[in-house]
Enzyme design. Structure first.
Site, PDB file in Angstrom:
ATOM      1  N   ASP A  82      -0.792   0.489  13.658  1.00 13.43           N
ATOM      2  CA  ASP A  82      -1.583   1.890  13.538  1.00 13.43           C
ATOM      3  C   ASP A  82      -2.504   1.728  12.656  1.00 13.43           C
ATOM      4  O   ASP A  82      -2.360   1.891  11.295  1.00 13.43           O
ATOM      5  CB  ASP A  82      -0.606   3.013  13.136  1.00 13.43           C
ATOM      6  N   TRP A 107       5.599  -3.478   6.825  1.00 15.21           N
ATOM      7  CA  TRP A 107       6.617  -2.652   7.893  1.00 15.21           C
ATOM      8  C   TRP A 107       6.885  -3.792   8.813  1.00 15.21           C
ATOM      9  O   TRP A 107       6.146  -4.819   9.082  1.00 15.21           O
ATOM     10  CB  TRP A 107       6.170  -1.409   8.190  1.00 15.21           C
ATOM     11  N   ASP A 126      -0.809  -5.201   5.711  1.00 20.33           N
ATOM     12  CA  ASP A 126      -2.327  -4.438   5.575  1.00 20.33           C
ATOM     13  C   ASP A 126      -3.187  -5.608   4.650  1.00 20.33           C
ATOM     14  O   ASP A 126      -2.376  -6.129   3.966  1.00 20.33           O
ATOM     15  CB  ASP A 126      -2.077  -3.042   4.737  1.00 20.33           C
ATOM     16  N   ASN A 154       4.638   2.820  10.130  1.00 24.98           N
ATOM     17  CA  ASN A 154       3.197   2.475   9.983  1.00 24.98           C
ATOM     18  C   ASN A 154       2.420   3.460   9.299  1.00 24.98           C
ATOM     19  O   ASN A 154       1.097   3.254   9.462  1.00 24.98           O
ATOM     20  CB  ASN A 154       2.891   1.722  11.231  1.00 24.98           C
TER      21      ASN A 154
END
Lengths: 180, 389
Positions: A82, A107, A126, A154
């Site tokens: 996401d 995650w 990320d 997410n």
């Protein structure tokens, strides 16, 4: 520290439910040592799938359907992304764009690769330190859980623990085969 | 600097003449426009149809903002800036907005400062701030990122580093009182004058009770009230009388009464008939709204399978909270509306239902009949949470 212990305990329990002891230890070891940033497989070349894993109905995911294209939200590894695909931001599916910093915490998802019919544990790091990339927004949530199960969530900004916690984009790094 | 006053006057006169010439040509008898005075618009009086819409500004996420919008006049009333991945909420009296956010010292980079900002909702001036430890939960907005105690004496802010805890703040002295570890449970659900509950991975709630100074006095875990593996609840609640309704991915409604010392759980009930279970689901970023006096629950619903819990609704379903019957089903396609990601309803006797779409349009419906009254185009880029008072 109680919370950190709890987090890792719960994350470990969640992973253990889905993986063998061996693959669990391998996956956790890579996450904890930061080696998660090094993919185990030549991911992009091995992915030659013909069919979408799932067709995201969300209107955010208006990208061309092509599972062998790392710039497509339908690419099999992105089953729980996401955010913005780093492949469209100067990086790749497993590499952060120049000038950004990978998040050391992540995650984790389990995605099915139709090319070899295997399920893989994927770490969604990320990339941090620049404002949101804004390209190739991808919102897929297969087996994604709410934030009370953080290792599967997410919605959290996983740049949160970086020195510069600005969110730029997300990568998908294979940790290993999920031996169910 | 090099121009004399006389020259400036002559130039101004010529400019005025040039600008006014066509007007005189068209309507020679009309008097010239009078000189204008630059002013600042005052906010209109508050009313039940005012909403606060958080635009997460996902495509340039350091620049989110809260838009104020009037559901009667369809006027955009003003803006409250809200920084990076904010939480926001209103004070119990509706007079203040609180934003928990993060700024970087060089705009998109540099030293991180987490803080809570207080804005007067009648002037839209930011009046105070409280600097936080750099632990604020950076996540989707909901009622549970930060919130006041019922008597407004305390303000609670969710922290995730990813260790979970929350901050207890004093909104009168603008100070941080304490940080309380939550044993991995997340978010802040205030109740009463001194209780904070958090959602735990096991499917239970942790409730911390504070003493009069805002420090922990006791804590207790509830029973497990949902199955986080088979049917997790959304990590958000829909305010109802005495508590919150938590919706699950498959459409179970878990009503939790927070009015007592510990949360009390009602028997869950389904939004979806057995034949449709797993096919029709609630989804989006703000997955319900309740009109408390009418006891009506509004939910954005879509058809989809596992992993579609953030898909917006293609229909709005309306339920009677007393009988658990679906009393209306309002498809959005006839209005040519895209999917709905967030819902809010006003609490007055002529209620309006506000729906934020996937394209950040705000649709305004009569909440009694479902009649579409207005579509406000593009209230920001990613409208994900609507609050009201």
């Amino acid at each position: 520290m109680r919370s950190i212990d709890k987090l890792f305990e719960n994350s470990a329990r969640a992973l253990a439910r889905r993986t063998s002891r061996r693959s669990l230890l391998a996956a956790l070891g890579q996450v904890l040592t930061g080696a998660a940033l090094i993919p185990l497989l030549p991911v992009d070349r091995s992915a030659r799938a013909a069919e979408p894993v799932a067709s995201p109905a969300n209107a955010h995911a208006k990208l061309k359907p092509a599972t062998d294209d790392p710039k497509s939200c339908d690419y099999w590894k992105y089953c729980a992304v996401d955010g913005f695909l780093c492949s469209c931001c100067g990086g790749s599916s497993n590499s952060c764009p120049p000038g950004t910093t990978p998040s050391p915490i992540t995650w984790i998802g389990t995605c099915h690769n139709p090319a070899d019919a295997r399920d893989y544990i994927v770490s969604y790091n990320d990339c941090c330190g620049k404002v949101s990339c804004g390209n190739c927004e991808c919102n897929r949530n297969e087996r994604e859980k709410p934030m009370y199960r953080p290792s599967r969530n997410n919605d959290l900004n996983w740049c949160m623990a970086n020195a510069d916690s600005n969110y730029h984009c997300s990568v998908s790094v294979i940790l290993g085969v999920a031996e169910l | 600097m090099g121009i004399s006053m006389k020259t400036m006057i002559v130039q101004a006169a010529l400019l005025s003449l040039a600008a006014g010439a066509p007007v005189f040509a068209a309507t020679p008898a009309a008097p010239p426009l009078t000189a204008e005075h630059l002013t600042v618009t005052a906010m209109p009086p508050d009313n039940p149809h005012r909403i606060y819409v958080l635009d997460e500004a996902f495509f340039n996420e350091i620049d989110s903002r809260v838009h104020l919008f009037d559901g009667d006049t369809y006027a955009r009333l003003g803006q409250i800036d809200s920084g990076f991945t904010p939480g926001f909420n209103l004070s119990p009296d509706g007079k203040s907005t609180v934003v928990a956010t993060t700024y970087f010292s060089r705009g998109s980079r540099g030293t991180r400062t987490d803080l809570v900002e207080f804005t007067d909702n009648q002037t839209l001036k930011t009046t105070h701030e409280i600097v936080l430890p750099s632990k604020r939960a950076m996540t989707l907005p909901s009622y549970f990122n930060l919130g006041f105690s019922a008597d407004s004496h305390f303000l609670y802010v969710s922290y995730i580093t990813p260790a979970a805890s929350f901050g207890v703040l004093d909104p009168a002295k603008y100070s941080v009182i304490d940080e309380i570890d939550t044993a991995g449970c997340v978010l802040v659900i205030p109740s009463g004058a001194n209780r904070v509950s958090s959602i735990c991975e096991s499917g239970s709630l942790l409730t911390v009770t504070l003493d009069a100074q805002g420090h922990e006095a006791s804590r207790a875990f509830s029973e497990v009230f949902f199955d986080p593996d088979k049917d997790p609840i959304f990590a958000q609640g829909v305010p109802m009388t005495n508590g919150y309704a938590f919706l699950s991915f498959l459409g179970q409604v878990h009503e939790v009464d927070f009015s007592g010392a510990q949360p009390a759980f009602h028997k869950p009930w389904p939004l979806v008939a057995a034949a449709d279970k797993g096919h029709w689901r609630p989804g989006g970023y703000q997955v319900g709204a309740i009109h408390r006096r009418l006891n009506r629950l509004y939910v954005p619903m879509h058809q989809g399978g596992e992993g579609t819990h953030k898909d917006g609704g293609t229909e709005i379903w309306v339920f009677d909270m007393a009988t658990h019957e679906r009393v209306a089903r309002w498809p959005l396609a006839p209005h040519k509306l895209p999917t709905v990601l967030a819902l809010q309803v006003s609490q007055d006797d002529a209620p309006l239902l506000f729906a934020a779409t996937d394209t950040s349009d705000i649709a305004v419906f009569d909440a009694l009949t479902g009649q579409l009254r207005h579509v406000e185009k593009k209230l920001g880029q990613t409208a994900w949470l609507i609050l009201n008072h």
